[in-house]
Design an enzyme around this catalytic site. Structure first.
Site, PDB file in Angstrom:
ATOM      1  N   ASP A   1      -8.315  -6.971  -4.673  1.00 18.70           N
ATOM      2  CA  ASP A   1      -8.001  -5.630  -4.164  1.00 18.70           C
ATOM      3  C   ASP A   1      -8.616  -4.595  -5.102  1.00 18.70           C
ATOM      4  OD1 ASP A   1      -6.851  -3.261  -3.311  1.00 18.70           O
ATOM      5  OD2 ASP A   1      -4.808  -4.047  -3.226  1.00 18.70           O
TER       6      ASP A   1
ATOM      7  N   SER B   1       0.839  -1.200   0.000  1.00 15.30           N
ATOM      8  CA  SER B   1       0.000   0.000   0.000  1.00 15.30           C
ATOM      9  C   SER B   1       0.879   1.258   0.000  1.00 15.30           C
ATOM     10  CB  SER B   1      -0.911  -0.044   1.226  1.00 15.30           C
ATOM     11  OG  SER B   1      -2.008   0.786   1.051  1.00 15.30           O
TER      12      SER B   1
ATOM     13  N   HIS C   1      -7.562  -5.766  -0.268  1.00 17.61           N
ATOM     14  CA  HIS C   1      -6.320  -5.017  -0.097  1.00 17.61           C
ATOM     15  C   HIS C   1      -5.562  -5.475   1.157  1.00 17.61           C
ATOM     16  CE1 HIS C   1      -3.505  -1.784  -0.527  1.00 17.61           C
ATOM     17  NE2 HIS C   1      -3.842  -1.220   0.602  1.00 17.61           N
TER      18      HIS C   1
END
Lengths: 197, 375
Positions: free
Chosen positions: B311, B145, B344
């Protein structure tokens, strides 16, 4: 090690950049790096093969050659290799053109549908051939566009693709294929290896 | 906060907002030992709400470190073998220079007088730490991320400072959808009257309600639709029927409220504003006028980009765009998509296929790096 991979390795110069399209578990890339000091990259659709390559420290991109060769810039590799996969694409023509866009040269191998055992299987038994090189049944084969060495030869001529060399493979035997022995080699080769540019 | 290791960054740093700063603290933690050949250092970048306590017990929150699934003795990133470094980002709130720290000029916490920082500022502040720890070249730089964005930024800003890099579930620029979600989080904080233009910090209070909502937005975006449906469905929370009220009837509501209010105990509301802003401003192609190819040219670093199939915050397509850019620059790049329903969040949870992949990559890179150093 597959005989085919050894033959392909012998066809390549040392210290060049190669993209192996449909690189599988990376055996060919491994061979090229070790024996030819080649900078090898792979493109592979199957997740488990991609991981095997990563574990070996090989560079591999998970993706579909049919739709994702466009990520590679023009002429970014010296050679692009496609081993026994051309027949599985929806559009072999488009893939072939893309290979020659990405690479200065391409090595394309095909399972030869003109091999005598394949021909006799259909002729004598009236069944779709199942051989070592073509182990699938008609209903589960990924091979959409089977062709013979002769078909490929004619196709390249038609599409203005330069054939630098053709090798025929039958077991451990390798032989060069030229216009004058095309008919006979088309009958006795299990695999055809084309060097294109 | 006496359990926190801090490095004072004494050299001047010109921030992207043109402000010159120096003498500020960078909080960090290390795990394992740097070996004699110095070929086993891995720099981990944390995500939005992470901190330097990657694994083991976080001494401040008394909770398990945020990447305990992947990092630790015998884990995928094995701290018996590797020297793992992680720093709290500047703008953060776990000891590094951030909006809740005291401004020496005014003797008051910065609040909104803290400069707006960028991912590049964050990464440049961390490079000093490598010098301090005696790490000339890293074995690997990695993070998921926002940690992935820092990984890409690190490689672009400091070419070849790392042998390999593993950006996970990220992109080279923040998408409109991601900016929108961050704005939602910021607006939630700012709508809380306690926030008071960031001045709450001087009154020793926290805009808990707003910050909790901001966290809930995040948690929704970290799960996939399927994952959420399977985990919660329409299950009710410890009751047989609807309450006919606005209590947390559904398990999913209860989960969000729990996550939201647990978060406010450990995180500073102004930090959320600053760090989400840094993410929104992230755009590597804008930094390099020749575009992304320019950002990654002359890289010897070996990349592995990883995405997760479910995701929707940093999609496989966005991760593939990073791969395309790296390819166009002639970089040595691998790419794998992990098939999972965990969204995610997949890089933070126990996802065996993912953990096997990162282990395989780092171990094989270590062998290659060792051999290269020997020659």
């Amino acid at each position: 090690m597959k005989k085919e991979f050894k033959v392909i390795a012998e066809l390549l110069p040392n210290n060049i950049r190669v993209l192996d399209v449909g690189c599988g578990d990376g055996s060919l890339m491994d061979l090229l790096i070790k024996e030819k000091n080649i900078e090898a990259r792979g493109l592979e659709i199957k997740e488990e093969y991609v991981k095997k390559c990563i574990y070996k420290g090989l560079s591999v991109i998970e993706g579909n050659a049919e739709t994702e060769l466009n990520q590679f810039p023009d002429q970014s590799f010296d050679y692009v290799i496609l081993s026994q996969t051309l027949q599985a694409f929806y559009s072999p023509e488009r893939v072939l053109k893309d290979l020659l866009r990405v690479g200065k040269c391409a090595i394309v191998s095909i399972p030869n549908f003109g091999y005598w055992k394949v021909r006799t299987s259909l002729l004598l038994f009236g069944k779709m051939p199942v051989t070592k090189t073509l182990p699938y049944s008609w209903h589960n084969t990924p091979n959409l566009h089977m062709c013979t060495i002769k078909d490929m030869y004619n196709f390249c001529a038609e599409k203005d693709i330069n054939i630098d060399k053709i090798l025929g493979l039958n077991g451990d035997r390798t032989s060069q294929i030229k216009k004058n022995n095309l008919e006979i080699k088309n009958l006795f080769s299990k695999i055809g290896i084309f060097v294109l540019s | 906060m006496e359990n926190i290791k801090k490095l004072n960054i004494s050299k001047s740093l010109l921030l992207d907002c043109k402000q010159m700063v120096k003498d500020f603290p960078l909080a960090y933690e290390t795990y394992g030992k740097l070996n004699e050949n110095k070929d086993n250092a891995i720099l981990v970048f944390h995500a939005l709400t992470g901190d330097q306590f990657v694994t083991g017990l976080n001494p401040i929150t008394k909770k398990e470190g945020w990447w305990g699934t992947a990092v630790g003795p015998g884990k995928a990133i094995d701290t018996d073998k590797y020297f793992v470094i992680c720093a709290n980002v500047i703008g953060g709130c776990m000891g590094s220079w951030g909006p809740k720290e005291v401004d020496k000029k005014t003797n008051e916490p910065y609040g909104l007088s803290f400069p707006v920082i960028t991912i590049r500022d964050i990464v440049r502040a961390q490079e000093t730490l490598l010098d301090y720890l005696g790490v000339e070249k890293l074995l690997c730089a990695t993070g998921g991320s926002m940690g992935g964005m820092q990984t890409l930024q690190f490689c672009a800003t400091f070419p070849n400072r790392t042998y390999s890099a593993m950006p996970i579930a990220c992109s080279t620029s923040h998408s409109a959808q991601n900016i929108a979600l961050n704005e939602l989080a910021r607006q939630a904080v700012m709508a809380d009257p306690v926030w008071d233009k960031g001045k709450y910090i001087k009154k020793n209070v926290q805009p808990k309600n707003g910050l909790a909502v901001a966290r809930m937005v995040g948690h929704i975006s970290y799960l996939s639709e399927k994952g959420m449906q399977e985990k919660f469905g329409r299950k009710l929370q410890e009751r047989g029927d609807y309450d006919f009220s606005f209590n947390a009837d559904f398990q999913v509501e209860s989960y969000l409220r729990h996550q939201g209010f647990a978060f406010v105990e450990r995180f500073d509301a102004n930090s959320i504003l600053y760090i989400t802003r840094a993410m929104d401003y992230f755009d590597l192609s804008r930094q390099y006028k020749g575009g992304l190819t320019e950002a990654f040219k002359n890289q010897q670093t070996k990349f592995l980009v990883i995405s997760f199939s479910s995701d929707w915050l940093y999609t496989t397509k966005e991760n593939k765009d990073t791969v395309i850019a790296l390819n166009a620059a002639g970089t040595d790049v691998s790419f794998a998509e992990i098939k999972t329903d965990k969204g995610h969040d997949s890089f933070l949870v126990d996802e065996p296929e993912f953990l096997k992949t990162i282990k395989g990559f780092i171990d094989s890179m270590h062998i290659k790096f060792k051999n290269e150093k020997r020659i």
